[in-house]
Write an enzyme that holds these catalytic residues in place. Structure first.
Site, mmCIF file in Angstrom:
data_model
loop_
_atom_site.group_PDB
_atom_site.id
_atom_site.type_symbol
_atom_site.label_atom_id
_atom_site.label_comp_id
_atom_site.label_asym_id
_atom_site.label_seq_id
_atom_site.Cartn_x
_atom_site.Cartn_y
_atom_site.Cartn_z
ATOM 1 N N ASN A 1 0.664 -0.794 -0.304
ATOM 2 C CA ASN A 1 0.075 0.054 -0.447
ATOM 3 C C ASN A 1 0.360 1.498 0.069
ATOM 4 O O ASN A 1 0.732 2.493 -0.360
ATOM 5 C CB ASN A 1 -0.957 -0.187 1.178
ATOM 6 C CG ASN A 1 -2.092 0.975 0.779
ATOM 7 O OD1 ASN A 1 -2.605 1.144 0.186
ATOM 8 N ND2 ASN A 1 -2.270 2.550 1.529
ATOM 9 N N ASP A 2 1.729 1.109 0.726
ATOM 10 C CA ASP A 2 3.232 1.981 0.636
ATOM 11 C C ASP A 2 3.581 2.662 -1.075
ATOM 12 O O ASP A 2 3.287 3.744 -1.513
ATOM 13 C CB ASP A 2 4.254 1.885 1.062
ATOM 14 C CG ASP A 2 4.097 2.305 2.973
ATOM 15 O OD1 ASP A 2 2.789 3.384 3.535
ATOM 16 O OD2 ASP A 2 4.495 1.884 2.772
ATOM 17 N N HIS A 3 3.299 1.874 -1.705
ATOM 18 C CA HIS A 3 3.616 1.756 -3.737
ATOM 19 C C HIS A 3 2.824 2.655 -3.940
ATOM 20 O O HIS A 3 2.456 3.628 -4.436
ATOM 21 C CB HIS A 3 3.775 0.825 -3.991
ATOM 22 C CG HIS A 3 5.299 0.441 -3.219
ATOM 23 N ND1 HIS A 3 6.422 1.177 -4.261
ATOM 24 C CD2 HIS A 3 6.149 -1.058 -3.184
ATOM 25 C CE1 HIS A 3 7.278 0.379 -3.259
ATOM 26 N NE2 HIS A 3 7.060 -0.988 -2.336
ATOM 27 N N GLY B 1 1.818 6.041 -3.016
ATOM 28 C CA GLY B 1 2.360 6.772 -3.632
ATOM 29 C C GLY B 1 2.286 6.859 -5.469
ATOM 30 O O GLY B 1 1.954 8.432 -6.319
#
Lengths: 403, 390
Positions: free
Chosen positions: A160-162, A165
């Site tokens: 989810n971080d990717h 972003g």
């Protein structure tokens, strides 16, 4: 020329999600100025850490000590020049630094201001602290990715971080297009949690529409029941260690692919059972199929299974590790997707890039510079954005607010 | 001042994608672009993907399609006929952007080449599984195979499970969001320079770009104190840092970490008389930093095992720790924060689903009404100037 070379971005992001979003925009040519400070221990000690090096290439660094009034004033002036301001601090931090949206938009009405907080700017959980696994847990992704009876597995990396972003980058680009139509900038409240819940969309529609609660299905398909569909152990491990195991994924997505796969298997007696000719029959016999297929794959390397299956028109692929991607993958070799960055990093020397996976035919994005160290571009950024002289910058560095 | 239409209100898009790119078309459509999705008269093959809404008078409706093909207009075209091909070409001729996947309905190379030569300002985003050349160029790669080859399956799972595929369509949602970025980046350039172009997006590279530690581990493992080789094995819910883990509590699972406030976590463990030897002076030595992390996490695992997870999660957050309860789908549906933000939206008259992944202050995000096969054919043909006599 790259497609975003006219776009100026003031980047107040840190860790992964925000920096990954601005990395993509920098790869596409945007002038991304990352605000860092040597007075923050994390920035000072992590400016050559692998994690930082991974997500901050192609950006320029300006050092500002945001505890100082002079630095805040400079940040304000920079924000007036920016097309985009991005931050992933908790809601309110940039307001306290006098570079919040309300203040900046008064003098820069065209600014696009993307706030990528964990939970969004409003709501009862807006001050919650999150990392990707927090979001994976609360958003259903940990529950759904695993094996029945285990809620403690989930996705093995910060998916989810990717995605947060990348959604931030979509928001910036959409708002730029909107500004072209309306002449106005705007504020975007991006909740990393809401980005994450979006990925459980199918399960949520099924819940709201049918009242069905999705469960983890190991490697089966959650809805369409195609079988066989899984990961199977193979021969060829370099050792008995878990890290050296070899696996292959095989997925028959139609009756025709099953018939082809049967031929790849050598048309064994068990596979001729007429009940297996249909998706329904194979789905009901999925456990047996998995067991039989594993007996076959254990005798072959993953590469051989993949090649035989693909040659016959059956989807199959090696379960590739980082080592496979970096050393063995012929597609990535051919495209040069993984490469050392030519320009040396001021501290570590060698750094590497997984290139932007977007190939523009006429605005090629093939420039890669290493992640900057704190304040590396003070003089050039302040000269280009604010017209400051080298002497002014030197004085600021000596006085301590440009560090 | 608010606008009633989304930020992409002036963008016209033709959607010739399949699973690999359809999420990108959804992102553009939900942001207000006019996205027309051509389909054969018998209907888009993706209308057969599950899950389905079962209890409907007209038979099952694909919730998969309702989610991924949201906010579209649907044009029914017969590509076996000259007229159908001319209709699709005319539609493309008034578009700013065409999104397509190799082999998808209407995405023939000749058609796209011809469109680009007729209109140099057109943007064509082409999605392939592995690229335009190379030994795997024609490999078949549904979701699990794409994830396996892209490196996303290997790090997921535990020592006692096989490597695991992520639920649903997560790998194709990764390629999908890159499709949207490619389209908007090229559109931005085309708007200002009047120069369109072809843009290629290989799914394989998109997946490999979003693996957090995997490539870092290979490149920099000699600089990572916790690494002992170029590959990190799959390890359940334990993060590569060793400092984050999804743990088992008394009545469920919860993600636990002493970050970003280790002191607050230690204070809490002391209050609970669960700190053990974490005060041992040996842990003050920077050389024992990694050992300290492992010791903290071991204490946490033992302590969490005795606790109910929901109150633990809430108290963790109250103390500034990034705890997160592992909840099933119905728990997500009941989330009080999402309710307070009025986040959910309707995909079908009786079916709610995820709202906006981003809230724009002035130009709203919204899901348009969902249409049947070819629902907008008449209107779209009229707009492209197609008359019945043609």
């Amino acid at each position: 020329m790259r497609p975003l070379e006219d776009v100026k971005i003031l980047d107040f992001t840190h860790v992964l999600a925000g920096p990954f979003g601005t990395r993509v925009l920098a790869d596409m040519g945007a002038d991304v100025v990352k605000i860092m400070s040597a007075v923050r221990e994390t920035a000072r000690t992590q400016q050559d850490s692998p994690y930082y090096l991974m997500w901050n290439r192609n950006k320029r660094s300006l050092a500002l000590d945001m505890r100082r009034e002079e630095s805040r004033e400079l940040a304000r002036r920079l924000a007036d020049e920016a097309d985009v301001v991005m931050d992933n601090f908790s809601p309110g931090v940039l307001d306290r630094w006098n570079v919040g949206y309300e203040i900046v938009s008064e003098t820069n009405p065209g600014v696009i201001y993307v706030q990528m907080s964990g939970m969004g700017a409003t709501g009862p959980w807006s001050d919650f602290v999150t990392y990707a696994p927090t979001v994976h847990g609360l958003g259903g992704l940990t529950h759904l990715t695993g094996v029945p009876g285990r809620g403690d597995i989930g996705i093995g990396y910060s998916y989810n971080d990717h995605q947060a972003g990348l959604h931030g980058a979509v928001a910036v680009l959409a708002a730029l297009e909107g500004r072209r139509s309306t002449g106005r900038g705007q504020r975007v409240d991006l909740s990393q949690f809401e980005v994450g819940v979006n990925f459980a969309g199918l399960a949520l529609l099924d819940w709201f529409g049918n009242g069905r609660s999705a469960s983890p299905v190991t490697n089966r398909e959650p809805y369409d029941n195609n079988a066989p569909h899984g990961c199977y152990p193979c021969a060829g491990a370099a050792s008995d260690a878990l890290v050296d195991e070899r696996w292959v994924a095989i997925a028959c997505m139609s009756d025709d692919q099953w018939r082809r796969f049967r031929d790849v298997l050598g048309d064994p007696e068990w596979a001729r059972d007429p009940a297996l000719a249909t998706v329904q029959g194979r789905s009901e016999a999925a456990d047996m199929l998995d067991q039989r297929i594993a007996e076959w794959t254990r005798r072959l390397t993953a590469e051989v299974v993949m090649e035989r299956c693909q040659a016959a028109g059956v989807p199959a692929g090696v379960v590739q590790t980082g080592l496979d991607l970096c050393e063995r993958d012929p597609q990535l070799k051919l495209s040069g997707f993984l490469a050392e960055i030519e320009e040396a990093h001021p501290i570590t020397g060698r750094t590497y890039a997984d290139r932007l996976p977007i190939y523009f035919e006429r605005t090629s994005c093939d420039e890669y510079r290493p992640a900057p160290v704190v304040g590396q571009h003070n003089a050039e950024v302040l000269s280009e954005w604010l017209g400051m002289s080298e002497e002014e910058v030197r004085r600021g560095e000596e006085a301590g607010y440009l560090r | 001042m608010s606008d009633t239409r989304g930020p992409l209100q002036d963008a016209r898009v033709v959607d010739l994608t399949d699973e690999r790119g359809i999420y990108g078309a959804k992102l553009l459509a939900d942001l207000g672009a006019d996205v027309v999705r051509p389909e054969p008269s018998e209907g888009d093959a993706l209308r057969r993907r599950g899950p389905h809404l079962e209890d409907t008078p007209d038979g099952p409706t694909s919730l998969w399609h309702a989610f991924f093909a949201s906010s579209r207009r649907f044009l029914s075209v017969d590509l076996d006929s000259e007229a159908g091909n001319a209709q699709l070409d005319a539609l493309i001729d008034r578009a700013h952007v065409v999104l397509c996947c190799t082999g998808a309905f209407g995405a023939e190379q000749e058609r796209l080449d011809a469109a680009l030569s007729r209109r140099p300002e057109l943007v064509v985003v082409e999605v392939s599984s592995f690229g335009k050349e190379g030994p795997w160029r024609d490999y078949l790669a549904p979701h699990i195979v794409a994830g396996a080859l892209g490196g996303a399956v290997a790090p997921t799972g535990d020592a006692d499970t096989p490597p695991l595929n992520a639920f649903g369509e997560l790998h194709f949602m990764m390629s999908g969001v890159y499709v949207a970025i490619a389209a908007l980046g090229a559109l931005h350039f085309a708007r200002f320079r009047k120069i369109g172009q072809r843009v290629h997006v290989p799914v394989h590279e998109c997946i490999a770009s979003g693996l957090e530690q995997v490539l870092m581990w290979y490149w920099y493992h000699d600089r990572l104190p916790m690494a002992n080789g170029p590959v990190l094995e799959r390890r359940g819910g334990l993060h590569w840092t060793n400092a984050f883990q999804t743990m088992r509590g008394r009545d469920g699972c919860v993600f636990v970490t002493p970050a970003p406030n280790r002191d607050a976590q230690l204070a809490w463990l002391i209050e609970e008389d669960a700190a053990g030897d974490l005060w041992d002076p040996k842990y003050q030595d920077p050389a024992n930093r990694e050992a300290f992390t492992l010791a903290v996490m071991q204490r946490l695992r033992e302590w969490v095992a005795t606790r109910d997870v929901e109150p633990l999660f809430k108290e963790g957050q109250a103390r500034g720790l990034a705890y997160g309860q592992v909840v099933p789908v119905e728990g997500v549906a009941d989330n009080p924060h999402l309710a307070a933000r009025e986040w959910w939206t309707d995909y079908l008259p009786t079916v709610r689903g995820p709202g906006a992944p981003y809230a724009f202050s002035d130009t709203p995000w919204k899901i348009g009404p969902y249409g049947d096969v070819g629902a907008d054919t008449e209107a779209v043909l009229s707009e492209i100037g197609w008359t019945e006599s043609q």
